[in-house]
Design a protein around this motif. Structure first.
Motif, PDB file in Angstrom:
ATOM      1  N   ASP A 168     117.135  11.629 -12.169  1.00 16.89           N
ATOM      2  CA  ASP A 168     116.532  12.827 -12.765  1.00 16.89           C
ATOM      3  C   ASP A 168     117.552  13.928 -13.068  1.00 16.89           C
ATOM      4  O   ASP A 168     117.289  15.101 -12.828  1.00 16.89           O
ATOM      5  CB  ASP A 168     115.419  13.366 -11.851  1.00 16.89           C
ATOM      6  CG  ASP A 168     114.235  12.429 -11.791  1.00 16.89           C
ATOM      7  OD1 ASP A 168     113.424  12.451 -12.720  1.00 16.89           O
ATOM      8  OD2 ASP A 168     114.140  11.651 -10.821  1.00 16.89           O
ATOM      9  N   ASP A 200     115.593   8.870 -15.838  1.00 24.65           N
ATOM     10  CA  ASP A 200     115.488  10.226 -16.363  1.00 24.65           C
ATOM     11  C   ASP A 200     116.864  10.874 -16.493  1.00 24.65           C
ATOM     12  O   ASP A 200     117.071  12.038 -16.116  1.00 24.65           O
ATOM     13  CB  ASP A 200     114.526  11.088 -15.531  1.00 24.65           C
ATOM     14  CG  ASP A 200     113.069  10.888 -15.941  1.00 24.65           C
ATOM     15  OD1 ASP A 200     112.786   9.979 -16.765  1.00 24.65           O
ATOM     16  OD2 ASP A 200     112.204  11.629 -15.427  1.00 24.65           O
ATOM     17  N   ASN A 238     111.044   7.266 -17.246  1.00 28.78           N
ATOM     18  CA  ASN A 238     110.108   7.423 -18.354  1.00 28.78           C
ATOM     19  C   ASN A 238     110.728   8.213 -19.513  1.00 28.78           C
ATOM     20  O   ASN A 238     110.508   7.898 -20.682  1.00 28.78           O
ATOM     21  CB  ASN A 238     108.802   8.081 -17.885  1.00 28.78           C
ATOM     22  CG  ASN A 238     109.032   9.342 -17.093  1.00 28.78           C
ATOM     23  OD1 ASN A 238     109.719   9.310 -16.057  1.00 28.78           O
ATOM     24  ND2 ASN A 238     108.471  10.449 -17.527  1.00 28.78           N
ATOM     25  N   HIS A 239     111.539   9.214 -19.211  1.00 27.80           N
ATOM     26  CA  HIS A 239     112.162   9.995 -20.280  1.00 27.80           C
ATOM     27  C   HIS A 239     113.192   9.187 -21.071  1.00 27.80           C
ATOM     28  O   HIS A 239     113.517   9.553 -22.200  1.00 27.80           O
ATOM     29  CB  HIS A 239     112.817  11.253 -19.705  1.00 27.80           C
ATOM     30  CG  HIS A 239     111.837  12.367 -19.480  1.00 27.80           C
ATOM     31  ND1 HIS A 239     111.597  13.354 -20.414  1.00 27.80           N
ATOM     32  CD2 HIS A 239     111.022  12.641 -18.438  1.00 27.80           C
ATOM     33  CE1 HIS A 239     110.694  14.190 -19.957  1.00 27.80           C
ATOM     34  NE2 HIS A 239     110.318  13.789 -18.752  1.00 27.80           N
ATOM     35  N   HIS A 283     112.029   3.977 -10.988  1.00 30.11           N
ATOM     36  CA  HIS A 283     111.983   5.412 -11.267  1.00 30.11           C
ATOM     37  C   HIS A 283     110.695   6.062 -10.751  1.00 30.11           C
ATOM     38  O   HIS A 283     110.732   7.014  -9.987  1.00 30.11           O
ATOM     39  CB  HIS A 283     112.155   5.657 -12.759  1.00 30.11           C
ATOM     40  CG  HIS A 283     112.107   7.114 -13.098  1.00 30.11           C
ATOM     41  ND1 HIS A 283     113.146   7.981 -12.797  1.00 30.11           N
ATOM     42  CD2 HIS A 283     111.134   7.869 -13.669  1.00 30.11           C
ATOM     43  CE1 HIS A 283     112.815   9.200 -13.172  1.00 30.11           C
ATOM     44  NE2 HIS A 283     111.593   9.169 -13.699  1.00 30.11           N
ATOM     45  N   HIS A 342     111.632  10.638 -10.115  1.00 29.01           N
ATOM     46  CA  HIS A 342     110.547  11.081 -10.990  1.00 29.01           C
ATOM     47  C   HIS A 342     109.844  12.356 -10.538  1.00 29.01           C
ATOM     48  O   HIS A 342     109.410  13.141 -11.371  1.00 29.01           O
ATOM     49  CB  HIS A 342     109.524   9.945 -11.135  1.00 29.01           C
ATOM     50  CG  HIS A 342     108.383  10.205 -12.054  1.00 29.01           C
ATOM     51  ND1 HIS A 342     108.549  10.410 -13.409  1.00 29.01           N
ATOM     52  CD2 HIS A 342     107.038  10.276 -11.827  1.00 29.01           C
ATOM     53  CE1 HIS A 342     107.353  10.591 -13.975  1.00 29.01           C
ATOM     54  NE2 HIS A 342     106.431  10.527 -13.041  1.00 29.01           N
TER      55      HIS A 342
HETATM   56 FE   LIG Z   1     110.383  10.700 -14.576  1.00 28.70          FE
END
Ligand SMILES: [Fe+2]
Ligand SMILES: [Fe+2]
Length: 449
Positions: free
Chosen positions: A166, A194, A230-231, A326, A372
């Motif tokens: 992240d 991320d 996810n990003h 993640h 995350h």
């Molecule tokens: Fe995330």
């Protein structure tokens, strides 16, 4: 003086090719002119061709990837030796057959044929490619980085790793995290997703992965095992992230698993490091996914892959097994978003928990390291969930929100999660790199106890 085909073929790198060609014959005037023009042309190169430090990645027992940025169309190289003086190096160049994946911005070089658990020294380089005659390509002299070093993975290596997550292109947090990883001297770092926010342009991905501001040499000596967050799926450039960050070697997986290009299961000392991809934080049917996402199928494909990893002798025999993903696989709060509903975004990933959780339990994986949530926590193992879960923090630096909504929050700090085997147990130290303190310590017994 006329330049002949025989002269060209008898020089340097073309010597090997000459053996398979017919003897030189007389040339037509136009062809002779082309050869002369090629020979007379200078091999053009920008004053500064290399535009980043090398970034070691996709480490394995017998291979290593290195990517770096350049300022012109180039072929990339890595000279690799078993000694710091770089005597008798082997040379590798941009991966791919029948032609290497040359590029105007990113060089990706795969180093193969290495020995497990072995230290190597290397320098990366590039030669600019110009076209003095039609498509005929002329390489410049090679511009090199300084010499760096790495160790391959393997059961005989150090039982030591670190995790970053992240970072979201926040360079202040990125610098603290990567400087801590360097200070720990780990042989490998897991980058647990991320890294991005949303990358519409490839250049954004280049800046995030190859040119992080203030931390340029962050992975020149410590390879990263990159795992999507996810990003890292958001924006058109991230759909082509393999043009910046290399994928695992296809030979690491079966034909059934051809699409699982980032999953990893490698042995680092006494620890099996297993990388799983939880994908986006919204269901496939969410409008944000535009109707072209197959994360649900992708997660199920990984379930079969995961089962098979524990059949590999080096993974089955590892005293410690740690999985990395993640999005968390567990959240104790009943109201936590499971990632299967259209509202908001996932706090945890229920499909992955349902499919992967039992496989991890059956194979006595001791720990899942997730990310995350931007806030460190530990969920100890329970009788029904035999693996513990540690969630890393970051990138917020002692606050949350932004602009006028920014408020102090002492629970928000970037972490480096360090794993190390000593005294017959796996010790996990969670470093708060904002305050330079230890945020948590957790220990795990060997799997066969
Ligand atoms: Fe995330
Ligand atoms: Fe994040």
């Amino acid at each position: 003086m006329k330049f002949s085909r025989r002269d060209f073929l008898s020089s340097g790198a073309m010597l090997a090719a000459a053996g398979v060609l017919s003897p030189a014959v007389g040339m037509q005037p136009q062809e002779q002119a082309a050869w002369d023009a090629y020979a007379a042309a200078s091999a053009q190169k920008p004053d500064k061709l290399l535009d980043s430090e090398p970034v070691l990645q996709v480490p394995a027992e017998t291979s290593m990837g290195v990517a770096f940025a350049v300022n012109a169309l180039s072929n990339g190289f890595a000279d690799v030796a078993d000694n710091p003086g770089m005597k008798n190096p082997s040379r590798f160049f941009c991966e791919g057959v029948p032609q290497g994946k040359i590029d105007e911005r990113v060089m990706q070089v795969r180093i193969t044929g290495l020995k497990p658990n072995t230290r190597y020294w290397y320098r990366a380089g590039a030669a600019a490619l110009s076209h003095p005659v039609g498509y005929w390509t002329k390489p410049s002299e090679i511009e090199w980085t300084r010499v760096h070093s790495f160790a391959t993975c393997g059961a005989g290596g150090a039982s030591h790793f670190a995790v970053m997550n992240d970072t979201h292109a926040r360079w202040d947090a990125f610098k603290l995290v990567t400087e801590k990883i360097r200070a720990l001297g780990v042989p490998v770092a897991v980058w647990n997703g991320d890294a991005s926010n949303t990358s519409w342009k490839r250049e954004t991905a280049v800046e995030i992965f190859l040119k992080p501001q203030g931390s340029e040499a962050y992975a020149a000596d410590i390879p990263v095992l990159f795992n999507n967050g996810n990003h890292d799926f958001r924006g058109h450039a991230n759909m082509h992230l393999d043009s910046v960050m290399m994928t695992r070697l296809p030979t690491e997986r079966s034909a059934r698993d051809w699409a699982l290009t980032r999953n990893f299961a490698v042995r680092q000392g006494e620890i099996a490091l297993i990388g799983l991809d939880t994908g986006e934080d919204k269901p496939d049917r969410h409008p944000a996914n535009g109707g072209f996402s197959r994360f649900e199928r992708y997660r199920t494909m990984q379930t079969a892959w995961l089962e098979d990893q524990f059949k590999r002798p080096e993974i089955a025999s590892a005293p410690y097994a740690v999985a990395f993903c993640h999005i968390p696989l567990f959240d104790s709060r009943p109201e936590a978003n499971p990632g299967t509903i259209l509202e908001d975004w996932a706090d945890w990933q229920k499909q992955c928990a349902d499919e992967w959780g039992p496989v991890l339990g059956k194979n006595r994986v001791q720990l899942v390291v997730a990310a995350h949530k931007h806030c460190y926590r530990c969920d100890p193992a329970t009788p029904s969930r035999p693996w513990a879960q540690i969630v890393g923090g970051g990138p917020e630096m002692g606050s949350r929100g932004s602009g006028a909504n920014k408020i102090p929050d002492t629970t928000r700090f970037p972490t480096v999660i360090e794993g190390n085997v000593s005294g017959g147990q796996l010790e996990i130290l969670v470093h708060d790199v904002l305050h330079n303190t230890l945020a948590g310590r957790h220990v795990f017994k060997p799997r066969n106890c």
